[in-house]
Motif scaffolding. Structure first.
Motif, short mmCIF file in Angstrom:
data_model
loop_
_atom_site.label_atom_id
_atom_site.label_comp_id
_atom_site.label_asym_id
_atom_site.label_seq_id
_atom_site.Cartn_x
_atom_site.Cartn_y
_atom_site.Cartn_z
N GLU A 1 -11.28 5.72 68.53
CA GLU A 1 -10.27 6.73 68.83
C GLU A 1 -10.92 8.05 69.23
OE1 GLU A 1 -8.34 3.61 66.61
OE2 GLU A 1 -9.88 4.93 65.83
N HIS A 2 -10.16 8.85 69.93
CA HIS A 2 -10.66 10.16 70.36
C HIS A 2 -10.74 11.15 69.20
CE1 HIS A 2 -8.87 8.29 74.00
NE2 HIS A 2 -9.89 8.84 74.61
N TYR A 3 -9.75 11.07 68.27
CA TYR A 3 -9.69 12.01 67.16
C TYR A 3 -9.48 11.25 65.86
CZ TYR A 3 -8.85 15.03 71.15
OH TYR A 3 -8.96 15.65 72.36
N SER A 4 -10.13 11.70 64.80
CA SER A 4 -10.11 10.96 63.54
C SER A 4 -8.80 11.15 62.78
CB SER A 4 -11.28 11.39 62.65
OG SER A 4 -11.24 12.79 62.41
N ASN A 5 -8.13 12.28 62.98
CA ASN A 5 -6.89 12.55 62.27
C ASN A 5 -6.08 13.61 63.03
OD1 ASN A 5 -8.16 15.05 61.49
ND2 ASN A 5 -9.18 13.94 59.85
N VAL A 6 -4.92 13.96 62.50
CA VAL A 6 -4.05 14.90 63.19
C VAL A 6 -4.67 16.29 63.24
CG1 VAL A 6 -1.77 15.99 63.19
CG2 VAL A 6 -1.99 13.57 62.60
N LYS A 7 -5.35 16.70 62.19
CA LYS A 7 -6.01 18.00 62.20
C LYS A 7 -7.04 18.08 63.31
CE LYS A 7 -8.86 21.20 59.53
NZ LYS A 7 -8.29 22.37 60.23
N ILE B 1 -7.19 15.98 55.29
CA ILE B 1 -7.47 16.50 53.94
C ILE B 1 -7.32 18.01 53.87
CG2 ILE B 1 -8.97 14.58 53.30
CD1 ILE B 1 -11.37 16.41 53.89
N ALA B 2 -6.92 18.64 54.97
CA ALA B 2 -6.75 20.10 54.98
C ALA B 2 -5.55 20.45 55.85
CB ALA B 2 -8.01 20.78 55.50
N ALA B 3 -5.00 21.63 55.62
CA ALA B 3 -3.83 22.08 56.36
C ALA B 3 -4.10 22.04 57.87
CB ALA B 3 -3.46 23.49 55.93
N GLY C 1 0.70 27.48 47.90
CA GLY C 1 1.59 28.23 48.78
C GLY C 1 1.35 28.04 50.26
N VAL C 2 0.52 27.09 50.64
CA VAL C 2 0.13 26.88 52.03
C VAL C 2 1.00 25.80 52.67
CG1 VAL C 2 -1.77 26.19 53.55
CG2 VAL C 2 -2.23 27.57 51.51
N ALA C 3 1.36 25.99 53.93
CA ALA C 3 2.11 24.97 54.66
C ALA C 3 1.20 23.82 55.05
CB ALA C 3 2.74 25.57 55.91
N LEU C 4 1.74 22.63 55.03
CA LEU C 4 0.97 21.47 55.48
C LEU C 4 0.67 21.57 56.97
CD1 LEU C 4 -0.24 18.65 55.40
CD2 LEU C 4 2.07 17.72 55.32
N ILE C 5 1.70 21.87 57.78
CA ILE C 5 1.53 22.03 59.22
C ILE C 5 2.08 23.39 59.63
CG2 ILE C 5 2.21 21.22 61.51
CD1 ILE C 5 2.24 18.39 60.45
N THR C 6 1.31 24.13 60.44
CA THR C 6 1.75 25.41 60.96
C THR C 6 1.74 25.38 62.48
OG1 THR C 6 0.93 26.63 59.04
CG2 THR C 6 1.26 27.90 61.07
#
Length: 208
Positions: free
Chosen positions: A11-17, A50-52, A84-89
């Motif tokens: 794949e081109h990218y390992s994850n959505v981040k 594993i991170a926002a 307090g952090v959003a998962l996706i911004t």
């Protein structure tokens, strides 16, 4: 222009981040055709998110569509993004479509986005901020146990751009408590909008 998101070298990218970071770094601002990024059978795999996740920089004119690959079901983006952090911004970004339908066809929701944080402060699952516009969220499960102080599972927030957050579409999404796991907490609000004086958040469409 098609790209794959998964956990192997194929794949081109390992994850959505990783895909979101690439959108911010590279010039995807050409004309049509639209750009399609698809979650494969290998997502989340060995390198899950594993991170926002922050989407930024892209303004079009081409749209970027992220969705499960045809035939892929039960895709899950789930993590604790922190206090307090959003998962996706969506930070000032434009023309991004998150689509939970495999291959972009059908009527089933096969992509769940879950903020799994279980201790205060539980932030939103999705924050739209700083003049983000012309973005669409469709056929998704958007889940969380947001703390009342954080607003809602989805927060349409303030803007430092010339305008507020505009032309945001939610179509056929489940927006609510975690459908798997979770604690005694319940989400306070589904969608919460609180903008900037003189820069209203507007043209927000909710069609479920």
């Amino acid at each position: 222009r098609n790209y794959l998101i998964g956990g192997t070298a194929a794949e081109h990218y390992s994850n959505v981040k990783a895909a979101a970071d690439a959108i911010a770094q590279f010039n995807y601002d050409g004309a049509s055709p639209d750009i399609v990024m698809e979650l494969t059978a290998n997502y989340p795999g060995a390198t899950p998110d594993i991170a926002a996740i922050t989407f930024t920089a892209h303004t079009g004119p081409a749209k970027i569509i992220i969705r499960p690959q045809a035939g892929q079901i039960g895709k899950i983006t789930a993590l604790d993004p922190g206090n307090g952090v959003a998962l996706i911004t969506f930070n000032g970004v434009q023309k991004i479509i998150l689509d939970g339908r495999p291959g972009g066809a059908g009527i089933t929701r096969e992509w769940a986005i879950r903020n799994t944080r279980s201790t205060v402060t539980i932030g939103p699952t999705l924050t739209i901020i700083y003049g983000a516009s012309d973005n669409t969220f469709q056929y998704l499960n958007i889940e969380g146990e947001v703390d009342p102080a954080a607003g809602g599972i989805i927060v349409i927030s303030t803007s430092t751009a010339a305008a507020g957050n505009e032309n945001i579409n939610f179509k056929n999404c489940y927006i609510g408590d975690l459908t798997a796991g979770g604690t005694i907490y319940f989400p306070h609000k589904g969608i919460f909008s609180s903008g900037t004086a003189g820069k209203p958040n507007r043209n927000i469409a909710i069609d479920s």
